[in-house]
Motif scaffolding. Sequence first.
Motif, PDB file in Angstrom:
ATOM      1  N   HIS A  61      40.743  38.258  44.233  1.00  0.00           N
ATOM      2  CA  HIS A  61      41.351  37.678  42.857  1.00  0.00           C
ATOM      3  C   HIS A  61      42.747  37.542  42.796  1.00  0.00           C
ATOM      4  CE1 HIS A  61      37.570  38.141  41.062  1.00  0.00           C
ATOM      5  NE2 HIS A  61      37.250  39.510  41.476  1.00  0.00           N
ATOM      6  N   LEU A  62      43.467  38.608  43.379  1.00  0.00           N
ATOM      7  CA  LEU A  62      44.960  38.366  43.223  1.00  0.00           C
ATOM      8  C   LEU A  62      45.343  37.148  44.070  1.00  0.00           C
ATOM      9  CD1 LEU A  62      47.920  39.353  42.708  1.00  0.00           C
ATOM     10  CD2 LEU A  62      47.629  40.739  44.967  1.00  0.00           C
ATOM     11  N   PHE A  63      44.936  36.841  45.240  1.00  0.00           N
ATOM     12  CA  PHE A  63      45.106  35.452  46.097  1.00  0.00           C
ATOM     13  C   PHE A  63      44.678  34.471  45.195  1.00  0.00           C
ATOM     14  CE2 PHE A  63      45.501  38.698  49.189  1.00  0.00           C
ATOM     15  CZ  PHE A  63      46.957  38.187  49.783  1.00  0.00           C
ATOM     16  N   PHE A  64      43.495  34.204  44.623  1.00  0.00           N
ATOM     17  CA  PHE A  64      43.002  33.345  43.854  1.00  0.00           C
ATOM     18  C   PHE A  64      44.229  32.822  42.647  1.00  0.00           C
ATOM     19  CE2 PHE A  64      40.711  31.132  40.662  1.00  0.00           C
ATOM     20  CZ  PHE A  64      40.253  29.937  41.299  1.00  0.00           C
ATOM     21  N   PHE A  65      44.316  33.823  41.773  1.00  0.00           N
ATOM     22  CA  PHE A  65      45.271  33.619  40.934  1.00  0.00           C
ATOM     23  C   PHE A  65      46.570  33.302  41.048  1.00  0.00           C
ATOM     24  CE2 PHE A  65      41.923  36.257  38.357  1.00  0.00           C
ATOM     25  CZ  PHE A  65      41.226  35.091  37.727  1.00  0.00           C
ATOM     26  N   LEU A  66      47.193  33.686  42.457  1.00  0.00           N
ATOM     27  CA  LEU A  66      48.431  33.368  42.877  1.00  0.00           C
ATOM     28  C   LEU A  66      48.436  31.645  43.134  1.00  0.00           C
ATOM     29  CD1 LEU A  66      49.492  36.240  45.022  1.00  0.00           C
ATOM     30  CD2 LEU A  66      50.769  35.743  42.854  1.00  0.00           C
ATOM     31  N   ILE A  67      47.285  31.593  43.770  1.00  0.00           N
ATOM     32  CA  ILE A  67      47.339  30.116  44.208  1.00  0.00           C
ATOM     33  C   ILE A  67      46.919  29.115  43.183  1.00  0.00           C
ATOM     34  CG2 ILE A  67      45.824  28.368  45.504  1.00  0.00           C
ATOM     35  CD1 ILE A  67      45.846  30.668  47.662  1.00  0.00           C
ATOM     36  N   ASN A  68      46.011  29.713  42.237  1.00  0.00           N
ATOM     37  CA  ASN A  68      45.382  28.919  40.831  1.00  0.00           C
ATOM     38  C   ASN A  68      45.852  29.648  39.696  1.00  0.00           C
ATOM     39  OD1 ASN A  68      44.069  26.860  42.667  1.00  0.00           O
ATOM     40  ND2 ASN A  68      42.908  28.624  43.193  1.00  0.00           N
ATOM     41  N   PRO A  69      46.941  29.768  39.199  1.00  0.00           N
ATOM     42  CA  PRO A  69      47.179  30.501  37.872  1.00  0.00           C
ATOM     43  C   PRO A  69      46.154  29.849  36.839  1.00  0.00           C
ATOM     44  CG  PRO A  69      49.119  29.332  38.702  1.00  0.00           C
ATOM     45  CD  PRO A  69      47.915  28.981  39.466  1.00  0.00           C
ATOM     46  N   PRO A  70      45.683  30.823  36.079  1.00  0.00           N
ATOM     47  CA  PRO A  70      44.458  30.624  35.055  1.00  0.00           C
ATOM     48  C   PRO A  70      45.167  29.742  33.892  1.00  0.00           C
ATOM     49  CG  PRO A  70      45.198  32.822  34.984  1.00  0.00           C
ATOM     50  CD  PRO A  70      45.956  32.269  36.058  1.00  0.00           C
ATOM     51  N   GLY A  71      44.532  28.633  33.606  1.00  0.00           N
ATOM     52  CA  GLY A  71      44.800  27.885  32.509  1.00  0.00           C
ATOM     53  C   GLY A  71      44.221  28.195  31.251  1.00  0.00           C
ATOM     54  N   GLY A  72      43.403  29.268  31.187  1.00  0.00           N
ATOM     55  CA  GLY A  72      42.553  29.619  29.827  1.00  0.00           C
ATOM     56  C   GLY A  72      41.975  30.848  30.217  1.00  0.00           C
ATOM     57  N   ASN A  73      40.746  30.899  29.316  1.00  0.00           N
ATOM     58  CA  ASN A  73      39.996  32.211  29.693  1.00  0.00           C
ATOM     59  C   ASN A  73      38.990  31.839  30.783  1.00  0.00           C
ATOM     60  OD1 ASN A  73      40.876  33.385  27.235  1.00  0.00           O
ATOM     61  ND2 ASN A  73      39.347  32.330  25.942  1.00  0.00           N
ATOM     62  N   SER A  74      38.815  32.844  31.564  1.00  0.00           N
ATOM     63  CA  SER A  74      37.800  32.828  32.867  1.00  0.00           C
ATOM     64  C   SER A  74      36.576  33.246  32.205  1.00  0.00           C
ATOM     65  CB  SER A  74      38.425  33.661  33.876  1.00  0.00           C
ATOM     66  OG  SER A  74      38.345  35.247  33.499  1.00  0.00           O
ATOM     67  N   THR A  75      35.555  32.757  32.837  1.00  0.00           N
ATOM     68  CA  THR A  75      34.026  33.151  32.409  1.00  0.00           C
ATOM     69  C   THR A  75      33.732  34.541  33.400  1.00  0.00           C
ATOM     70  OG1 THR A  75      33.720  30.505  32.175  1.00  0.00           O
ATOM     71  CG2 THR A  75      31.885  32.124  32.584  1.00  0.00           C
ATOM     72  N   PRO A  76      32.748  35.205  33.005  1.00  0.00           N
ATOM     73  CA  PRO A  76      32.310  36.237  33.774  1.00  0.00           C
ATOM     74  C   PRO A  76      31.199  35.740  34.545  1.00  0.00           C
ATOM     75  CG  PRO A  76      32.418  36.898  31.211  1.00  0.00           C
ATOM     76  CD  PRO A  76      32.735  35.303  31.483  1.00  0.00           C
ATOM     77  N   ILE A  77      31.009  36.462  35.714  1.00  0.00           N
ATOM     78  CA  ILE A  77      29.921  35.978  36.640  1.00  0.00           C
ATOM     79  C   ILE A  77      28.563  35.823  35.958  1.00  0.00           C
ATOM     80  CG2 ILE A  77      28.747  36.784  38.725  1.00  0.00           C
ATOM     81  CD1 ILE A  77      31.138  38.370  39.622  1.00  0.00           C
ATOM     82  N   TYR A  78      28.109  36.682  34.992  1.00  0.00           N
ATOM     83  CA  TYR A  78      26.865  36.362  34.260  1.00  0.00           C
ATOM     84  C   TYR A  78      26.787  35.193  33.451  1.00  0.00           C
ATOM     85  CZ  TYR A  78      29.040  39.208  30.708  1.00  0.00           C
ATOM     86  OH  TYR A  78      29.917  39.566  29.623  1.00  0.00           O
TER      87      TYR A  78
END
Length: 120
Positions: A61-78
């Motif tokens: 998760h950390l690496f993903f958000f470092l590469i792709n900063p969140p632009g809004g709310n994230s969606t839960p897996i379910y």
Amino acid sequence: MTTSDYKQLQENFTPAKLANEVLKIHKDISEITWILSSILINTETARQKIAAINREHPENHLFFFLINPPGGNSTPIYNASPESLRQDLVWKKDYLEIKTKAKTLHEVIHQLEARYNRNL
């Protein structure tokens, strides 16, 4: 057993431990590839695999958000759509492939350092 003996024993088992970790990661990569190979993604299987990877490799998760900063709310897996699940699995597959290469490189460097230090 002396401290030196214990350190030597640990060093001898490090490559085997690494090989086991890398094999487990390759198994995860194979399972992700299998899930992604389906034309219609099985969302339940995808969700289970994503949750398992998140438990075993929480740093992804950390690496993903470092590469792709969140632009809004994230969606839960379910609640994620099949396409979102597919994209997350692609990311996890890429991340795991990089992680195995990094682990292997780290071990090669460690072995070379140990050999160099013994020759001093």
